[in-house]
Design a protein around this motif. Structure first.
Motif, PDB file in Angstrom:
ATOM      1  N   ASN A  75      69.533 -30.297 -61.298  1.00  0.00           N
ATOM      2  CA  ASN A  75      69.306 -30.746 -62.673  1.00  0.00           C
ATOM      3  C   ASN A  75      70.351 -31.757 -63.146  1.00  0.00           C
ATOM      4  O   ASN A  75      70.129 -32.425 -64.149  1.00  0.00           O
ATOM      5  CB  ASN A  75      69.307 -29.543 -63.627  1.00  0.00           C
ATOM      6  CG  ASN A  75      68.026 -28.753 -63.522  1.00  0.00           C
ATOM      7  OD1 ASN A  75      67.716 -28.209 -62.465  1.00  0.00           O
ATOM      8  ND2 ASN A  75      67.281 -28.692 -64.595  1.00  0.00           N
ATOM      9  N   MET A  76      71.436 -31.890 -62.407  1.00  0.00           N
ATOM     10  CA  MET A  76      72.484 -32.820 -62.836  1.00  0.00           C
ATOM     11  C   MET A  76      72.377 -34.167 -62.111  1.00  0.00           C
ATOM     12  O   MET A  76      72.325 -35.203 -62.745  1.00  0.00           O
ATOM     13  CB  MET A  76      73.859 -32.189 -62.626  1.00  0.00           C
ATOM     14  CG  MET A  76      74.040 -30.933 -63.488  1.00  0.00           C
ATOM     15  SD  MET A  76      75.619 -30.150 -63.261  1.00  0.00           S
ATOM     16  CE  MET A  76      76.603 -31.137 -64.358  1.00  0.00           C
ATOM     17  N   CYS A  89      70.216 -20.515 -62.185  1.00  0.00           N
ATOM     18  CA  CYS A  89      70.332 -19.685 -63.375  1.00  0.00           C
ATOM     19  C   CYS A  89      69.233 -18.637 -63.325  1.00  0.00           C
ATOM     20  O   CYS A  89      68.062 -18.971 -63.146  1.00  0.00           O
ATOM     21  CB  CYS A  89      70.191 -20.532 -64.647  1.00  0.00           C
ATOM     22  SG  CYS A  89      70.272 -19.536 -66.152  1.00  0.00           S
ATOM     23  N   GLU A  90      69.601 -17.375 -63.468  1.00  0.00           N
ATOM     24  CA  GLU A  90      68.627 -16.289 -63.413  1.00  0.00           C
ATOM     25  C   GLU A  90      67.869 -16.147 -64.728  1.00  0.00           C
ATOM     26  O   GLU A  90      66.842 -15.480 -64.776  1.00  0.00           O
ATOM     27  CB  GLU A  90      69.330 -14.966 -63.073  1.00  0.00           C
ATOM     28  CG  GLU A  90      69.984 -14.952 -61.707  1.00  0.00           C
ATOM     29  CD  GLU A  90      69.001 -15.076 -60.550  1.00  0.00           C
ATOM     30  OE1 GLU A  90      67.848 -14.643 -60.692  1.00  0.00           O
ATOM     31  OE2 GLU A  90      69.395 -15.626 -59.506  1.00  0.00           O
ATOM     32  N   ASP A  96      68.603 -25.452 -61.638  1.00  0.00           N
ATOM     33  CA  ASP A  96      69.293 -25.377 -60.348  1.00  0.00           C
ATOM     34  C   ASP A  96      70.322 -26.496 -60.276  1.00  0.00           C
ATOM     35  O   ASP A  96      70.085 -27.600 -60.768  1.00  0.00           O
ATOM     36  CB  ASP A  96      68.296 -25.525 -59.199  1.00  0.00           C
ATOM     37  CG  ASP A  96      67.289 -24.401 -59.174  1.00  0.00           C
ATOM     38  OD1 ASP A  96      67.638 -23.328 -58.685  1.00  0.00           O
ATOM     39  OD2 ASP A  96      66.150 -24.605 -59.650  1.00  0.00           O
ATOM     40  N   VAL A  97      71.461 -26.208 -59.627  1.00  0.00           N
ATOM     41  CA  VAL A  97      72.535 -27.184 -59.464  1.00  0.00           C
ATOM     42  C   VAL A  97      72.975 -27.168 -58.009  1.00  0.00           C
ATOM     43  O   VAL A  97      73.098 -26.095 -57.411  1.00  0.00           O
ATOM     44  CB  VAL A  97      73.735 -26.838 -60.390  1.00  0.00           C
ATOM     45  CG1 VAL A  97      74.868 -27.822 -60.218  1.00  0.00           C
ATOM     46  CG2 VAL A  97      73.301 -26.786 -61.838  1.00  0.00           C
ATOM     47  N   CYS A  98      73.203 -28.341 -57.434  1.00  0.00           N
ATOM     48  CA  CYS A  98      73.665 -28.415 -56.043  1.00  0.00           C
ATOM     49  C   CYS A  98      75.143 -28.009 -55.970  1.00  0.00           C
ATOM     50  O   CYS A  98      75.842 -27.943 -56.986  1.00  0.00           O
ATOM     51  CB  CYS A  98      73.448 -29.811 -55.473  1.00  0.00           C
ATOM     52  SG  CYS A  98      74.450 -31.105 -56.231  1.00  0.00           S
ATOM     53  N   ASN A  99      75.620 -27.754 -54.755  1.00  0.00           N
ATOM     54  CA  ASN A  99      77.019 -27.341 -54.564  1.00  0.00           C
ATOM     55  C   ASN A  99      78.001 -28.399 -55.068  1.00  0.00           C
ATOM     56  O   ASN A  99      79.030 -28.070 -55.665  1.00  0.00           O
ATOM     57  CB  ASN A  99      77.290 -27.042 -53.086  1.00  0.00           C
ATOM     58  CG  ASN A  99      76.805 -25.667 -52.692  1.00  0.00           C
ATOM     59  OD1 ASN A  99      76.573 -24.805 -53.538  1.00  0.00           O
ATOM     60  ND2 ASN A  99      76.636 -25.453 -51.400  1.00  0.00           N
ATOM     61  N   ALA A 100      77.681 -29.692 -54.823  1.00  0.00           N
ATOM     62  CA  ALA A 100      78.596 -30.761 -55.228  1.00  0.00           C
ATOM     63  C   ALA A 100      78.778 -30.786 -56.748  1.00  0.00           C
ATOM     64  O   ALA A 100      79.902 -30.876 -57.244  1.00  0.00           O
ATOM     65  CB  ALA A 100      78.077 -32.108 -54.729  1.00  0.00           C
ATOM     66  N   CYS A 101      77.695 -30.695 -57.488  1.00  0.00           N
ATOM     67  CA  CYS A 101      77.783 -30.712 -58.963  1.00  0.00           C
ATOM     68  C   CYS A 101      78.429 -29.438 -59.484  1.00  0.00           C
ATOM     69  O   CYS A 101      79.182 -29.471 -60.468  1.00  0.00           O
ATOM     70  CB  CYS A 101      76.395 -30.900 -59.577  1.00  0.00           C
ATOM     71  SG  CYS A 101      75.695 -32.543 -59.286  1.00  0.00           S
ATOM     72  N   HIS A 110      76.446 -25.311 -68.468  1.00  0.00           N
ATOM     73  CA  HIS A 110      75.313 -24.407 -68.677  1.00  0.00           C
ATOM     74  C   HIS A 110      75.797 -23.110 -69.335  1.00  0.00           C
ATOM     75  O   HIS A 110      76.815 -22.553 -68.930  1.00  0.00           O
ATOM     76  CB  HIS A 110      74.631 -24.106 -67.340  1.00  0.00           C
ATOM     77  CG  HIS A 110      73.308 -23.446 -67.485  1.00  0.00           C
ATOM     78  ND1 HIS A 110      72.220 -24.089 -68.011  1.00  0.00           N
ATOM     79  CD2 HIS A 110      72.892 -22.191 -67.195  1.00  0.00           C
ATOM     80  CE1 HIS A 110      71.193 -23.262 -68.039  1.00  0.00           C
ATOM     81  NE2 HIS A 110      71.578 -22.105 -67.545  1.00  0.00           N
ATOM     82  N   PRO A 111      75.070 -22.606 -70.341  1.00  0.00           N
ATOM     83  CA  PRO A 111      75.542 -21.422 -71.081  1.00  0.00           C
ATOM     84  C   PRO A 111      75.454 -20.102 -70.311  1.00  0.00           C
ATOM     85  O   PRO A 111      76.138 -19.154 -70.666  1.00  0.00           O
ATOM     86  CB  PRO A 111      74.621 -21.382 -72.311  1.00  0.00           C
ATOM     87  CG  PRO A 111      73.392 -22.108 -71.893  1.00  0.00           C
ATOM     88  CD  PRO A 111      73.844 -23.155 -70.916  1.00  0.00           C
ATOM     89  N   HIS A 112      74.633 -20.026 -69.257  1.00  0.00           N
ATOM     90  CA  HIS A 112      74.459 -18.770 -68.520  1.00  0.00           C
ATOM     91  C   HIS A 112      75.193 -18.817 -67.184  1.00  0.00           C
ATOM     92  O   HIS A 112      75.513 -19.885 -66.669  1.00  0.00           O
ATOM     93  CB  HIS A 112      72.967 -18.504 -68.262  1.00  0.00           C
ATOM     94  CG  HIS A 112      72.138 -18.556 -69.497  1.00  0.00           C
ATOM     95  ND1 HIS A 112      71.088 -19.429 -69.639  1.00  0.00           N
ATOM     96  CD2 HIS A 112      72.206 -17.859 -70.660  1.00  0.00           C
ATOM     97  CE1 HIS A 112      70.531 -19.266 -70.826  1.00  0.00           C
ATOM     98  NE2 HIS A 112      71.200 -18.319 -71.471  1.00  0.00           N
ATOM     99  N   GLN A 113      75.400 -17.635 -66.607  1.00  0.00           N
ATOM    100  CA  GLN A 113      76.055 -17.544 -65.305  1.00  0.00           C
ATOM    101  C   GLN A 113      75.097 -18.011 -64.214  1.00  0.00           C
ATOM    102  O   GLN A 113      73.905 -17.689 -64.242  1.00  0.00           O
ATOM    103  CB  GLN A 113      76.473 -16.104 -65.041  1.00  0.00           C
ATOM    104  CG  GLN A 113      77.204 -15.934 -63.723  1.00  0.00           C
ATOM    105  CD  GLN A 113      77.644 -14.492 -63.511  1.00  0.00           C
ATOM    106  OE1 GLN A 113      77.461 -13.645 -64.371  1.00  0.00           O
ATOM    107  NE2 GLN A 113      78.211 -14.225 -62.358  1.00  0.00           N
TER     108      GLN A 113
END
Length: 137
Positions: A75-76, A89-90, A96-101, A110-113
């Motif tokens: 998403n970034m 994010c559950e 979804d975010v890649c490892n690099a971002c 993002h507000p959630h874990q």
């Protein structure tokens, strides 16, 4: 010429039941589910080459029900995320975010874990377990 010509067929086995296991998949429950799978993955049937590839991929999803049906995109940075190489994010349905971002900002935006995507080994183990359960049924 007689249109009602009868033909006798011999050597037909008595047991004609299919011995293959029945595979269930949510993608074949409705036409819309199958269409969504094909559209989401850009499966096409307009040429023989594309039809062969698309059919092979549909069969892959049928035999591997826990494999991701769609390619996940960050998403970034908007790049594709390989299996086991991202964070999800559950709570939010499509975040979804890649490892690099994730390593750049640690998910602060993002507000959630965020939780780590399952690896290919974990996914393969789930597929193997699902196949064994189908065989036992």
């Amino acid at each position: 010429m007689d249109k009602n010509l009868q033909v006798e067929i011999s050597d037909v086995p008595e047991d004609t039941k299919d011995k293959d296991e029945i595979l269930e998949s949510e993608f074949f429950d409705t036409r819309q589910a199958f269409l969504s799978l094909c559209q989401g993955n850009h499966y096409q049937y307009d040429t023989l080459r594309r039809a062969k590839h698309s059919s092979m991929m549909v069969l892959y999803h049928l035999h591997n029900p826990t494999a991701p049906a769609f390619v996940t995109t960050c998403n970034m940075c908007h790049l594709d995320i390989e299996a086991g190489q991202g964070w999800r994010c559950e709570i939010c349905p499509d975040y979804d975010v890649c490892n690099a971002c994730y390593q750049k900002d640690g998910g602060i935006d993002h507000p959630h874990q965020l939780t780590n995507h399952p690896s290919m080994a974990d996914r393969d183990a789930q597929n193997k377990e699902a196949r064994q359960l189908r065989v036992l049924q």
